[in-house]
Design an enzyme around this catalytic site. Structure first.
Site, PDB file in Angstrom:
ATOM      1  CD  GLU A 292      -2.469   1.250   2.752  1.00 63.63           C
ATOM      2  OE1 GLU A 292      -3.408   2.055   2.911  1.00 63.63           O
ATOM      3  OE2 GLU A 292      -2.068   0.487   3.661  1.00 63.63           O
ATOM      4  CE  LYS A 355      -8.622   1.305   3.294  1.00 63.57           C
ATOM      5  NZ  LYS A 355      -7.619   1.796   4.265  1.00 63.57           N
ATOM      6  CB  CYS A 405      -5.246  -0.722   4.630  1.00 65.24           C
ATOM      7  SG  CYS A 405      -4.820  -0.267   6.325  1.00 65.24           S
TER       8      CYS A 405
END
Length: 531
Positions: A292, A355, A405
């Site tokens: 990430e 995301k 994440c």
């Protein structure tokens, strides 16, 4: 001659002591209930990484359940709250370091933030204890109602206020691979149910000498282990030749304090390029994965670094999945997005995922008009814009489902990716915020479950670690330890058939919700009839 410390003698003496303590004629010990609640909180935390005492989860609730008969319903609520407060404080202690060191908040404010979160989370075991006390005179309510009630509360915690399903009880059993195979039907909630069912059965045995609940719990465990052994043999069977896909992970181990310093931008890209070249030269992977925000610049906004990233891919001659911040325009306003890009030699950008589940107080501030004073803990200040939905990335005949994440702790997001065609899951994350606390270990263990639930490989690439590749059985195929710079590769085999959990989702959890509601209604009607 009978050995004075035989199991029969010990159990009989324990029964006598417990019955004497809980009898109406014996004076209550004022600190006994508090000790029991604290003990349960500590045992729960010890069952999770990095303590790794996962067998303790099978008895962790027994001390709390054992002292509830001495308390009123309100007292039981307080005892459950205390147990939860102890558990969440000792397992989420790392939040203080995050908000103090990287958020720049004073220690008292950081401690207050941890306290508020843990107080909220402690409400769930408090309600569980309150229900247990109300059902105290109904052994059947304990035996069959408390485990579904725990799962019901976990499911609510996983969805209410954007959800925080961190360290659900079942996650403690990640190392117990045979047991957790049932997750392809029930998800993590099935294992939570089994753990609480066993705890309740042990507590009932100690309080009432009833053996039947423990025998039934033992039978459920035996069935789960039998199913797990069968599924492990199936899932671990040799795959068809030619189905393998080699994936390489690059763990840059870039310190969070310098990650966004412009002076280190070139050095960061140099590090990832050097590691990737060595990986490709040695292992020849079909895909290279960076973690990430591994590329510390805004794609297509900063022309120089963007051109260099494309050149790196061309030089590697291998597709690259990279985490990078992006910019999108919403209503004429530029918004940040946390993205994963799939770049291929000679083709450039071939896939993008943004995301969807943002981190509260990290990537956005919930209830911003009320909490306007809260500072975000992200290096690139600003509100992040969530992505619109799953975006399975096509790479040859394989489809990548990306989770960024802590999206990896939400099974519903992984389910959407799999139902959208993903044949493997890729979790890119940056756990540098947590340093060497237990958080990276907890995060990694929760990601493992997505492989078992959907029988797809789970590829996890982290900036500072722990990077790992999990087989569809949940076995660790390859890994890199925390805090080490390096690379690793593994041969993975994409999904074959969808699981029951992929088809039906949290059906088991919903059954527990309905069971809890029915038990509560029945208890209320029964109490009203008695009156």
């Amino acid at each position: 001659m009978i050995w004075p410390f035989s199991p029969d003698i010990v159990v009989q003496r324990l029964f006598v002591r417990l019955k004497f303590r809980s009898s109406p004629s014996s004076p209550p010990r004022p600190w006994g209930p508090v000790v029991g609640a604290v003990a349960s909180g500590l045992l729960l935390s010890a069952a999770f990484p990095k303590f790794d005492g996962f067998p303790l989860a099978w008895i962790a609730l027994v001390p709390l359940l054992g002292v509830l008969p001495q308390a009123s319903p309100a007292g039981a609520f307080r005892l459950g709250f205390l147990a939860g407060l102890v558990h969440f404080t000792t397992s989420l202690y790392w939040i203080v370091h995050v908000v103090q060191h990287y958020g720049g908040l004073p220690l008292p404010v950081a401690l207050s933030a941890l306290g508020l979160l843990c107080a909220y989370l402690a409400l769930y075991p408090a309600v569980f204890s309150w229900l247990a006390r109300h059902w105290l005179d109904r052994p059947s309510g304990w035996a069959w109602g408390l485990a579904p009630a725990w799962v019901c509360l976990e499911w609510i915690r996983a969805h209410l206020l954007t959800g925080f399903p961190w360290n659900l009880l079942g996650y403690s059993q990640g190392p117990f691979l045979t047991l957790i195979q049932m997750a392809d039907m029930t998800g993590v909630y099935g294992v939570s149910w089994l753990l609480v069912q066993t705890n309740v059965a042990v507590a009932l045995l100690l309080r009432t000498s009833k053996v039947r609940p423990l025998l039934i719990a033992s039978l459920c465990i035996a069935i789960s282990l039998g199913y797990g052994s069968w599924r492990l043999q199936q899932v671990d069977s040799p795959p068809h030749a030619g189905d393998g896909f080699r994936v390489g992970l690059v763990q840059g181990n870039i310190d969070q304090s310098v990650k966004w310093d412009p002076a280190y931008q070139k050095k960061t890209l140099d590090t990832y390029e050097r590691l990737s070249r060595g990986l490709v030269r040695q292992d020849r992977p079909d895909l290279v994965v960076w973690p990430e925000t591994a590329a510390p610049f805004f794609y297509q906004i900063e022309a120089g670094p963007t051109a260099r990233l494309h050149q790196i891919v061309e030089n590697l001659g291998t597709p690259l999945l990279v985490g990078i911040p992006g910019i999108v325009r919403t209503d004429g306003t530029a918004k940040l997005q946390n993205q994963a890009l799939l770049l291929e030699p000679s083709r450039g950008l071939t896939g993008r995922y943004s995301k969807r589940h943002l981190v509260p107080f990290g990537e956005y501030v919930p209830l911003k008009k009320v909490l306007f004073f809260v500072e975000k803990l992200v290096a690139a200040a600003g509100d992040f814009q969530p992505g619109g939905g799953p975006a399975a990335l096509l790479l040859g005949r394989h489809v990548l489902g990306v989770l960024i994440c802590y999206e990896a702790i939400f099974p519903e997001l992984a389910r959407e990716e799999v139902r959208n065609g993903a044949t493997m899951l890729v979790n890119i994350t940056n756990d540098a915020w947590f340093d060497h606390s237990s958080a990276p270990y907890q995060h990694k263990e929760m990601a493992r479950w997505r492989a078992v639930e959907f029988r797809v490989p789970m590829v996890r690439c982290a900036n500072t670690g722990i990077s790992a590749v999990f087989a569809p059985s949940g076995k660790t195929v390859a890994s890199l330890p925390l805090g080490r710079r390096g690379t690793v590769s593994a041969l993975v085999y994409p999904a074959r058939t969808p699981t029951l959990y992929a088809r039906l989702g949290d059906l088991f959890a919903w059954i527990c919700v309905l069971t809890t509601a029915a038990s509560a209604i029945y208890g209320a009607l029964r109490k009203r009839t008695r009156k």
